[in-house]
Enzyme design. Sequence first.
Site, PDB file in Angstrom:
ATOM      1  CB  CYS A  39      -2.741  -2.815   5.295  1.00  0.00           C
ATOM      2  SG  CYS A  39      -4.335  -2.071   4.832  1.00  0.00           S
ATOM      3  CG  ASP A  46      -1.963  -1.121   1.150  1.00  0.00           C
ATOM      4  OD1 ASP A  46      -2.002  -1.842   0.136  1.00  0.00           O
ATOM      5  OD2 ASP A  46      -2.688  -1.299   2.137  1.00  0.00           O
ATOM      6  CE  LYS A  92      -3.574  -4.507   1.171  1.00  0.00           C
ATOM      7  NZ  LYS A  92      -4.325  -3.578   2.005  1.00  0.00           N
TER       8      LYS A  92
END
Length: 250
Positions: free
Chosen positions: A185, A45, A152
């Site tokens: 995450c 990310d 995702k």
Amino acid sequence: MSAPSNSDRSDRQETETRLSIPSFPHEWPLLGPAKPSETALLVIDMEVDGVLDGGWFTDMGFDLSLIRAIVPGLRDLLDAARSVPGMNIVHFTNSFSPDLSDLPDFKREQAIRFGTPYGKPNKFGRGMIYGEPGAGIVDELIPLPGEPVFNKTTYSTFGNEPFRRWIEARDITSVIITGITSNVCVAATLYAAVDHGYDCLTISDGVAGVNHEVTENLLGLVRYQGGLFGAETDASSAARALRAYAGALV
């Protein structure tokens, strides 16, 4: 002294083609050196909305200086990993479809109540929306051809079914975890990876959150009980080990 036998040479060559990285509280991988083809570097990310000022994280009121601080070390680690033949490098983004049809109702409502709805316009387009400039990976860490990128809609990377199929198909046993954010995450991915049986190495200065405390909490879990959730090392040590491995192959 007698000359080494063919089996001795074979054993030594096998050892020399395997990779290990000094780490704490134990050397990684725990069960001994692994083939690079059985190892994956996960970059989680590192997208514009979460790294650069003016994106979705900025709208949430976060100070992103700690997140931006890990970018140079991650770039160096990426370069080192790319020097290792057969090493798997995987990137992730976290964004939703433009119509938010893949956004769970709970997440939608929670974000609205927090004051930063998914899709709220910012400097880089609609925040956390797939295809918008803010959903792209920052320039310093742009994937190279052959490095897969999985988007995702879950916190854990293992919530992405194509990624699960990808990693299972390659018989990967060991993963190096980097990215943001430490308490969301990254933590979710670490938990899931351990539960799926992967030997995890967390890069201590290659993960970040919006304050030091959340990252230290994550690293405390890694250190717990002699490495219940794997091991940790810093980006420069990992990069140095990868380059030494690659250099020994020449």
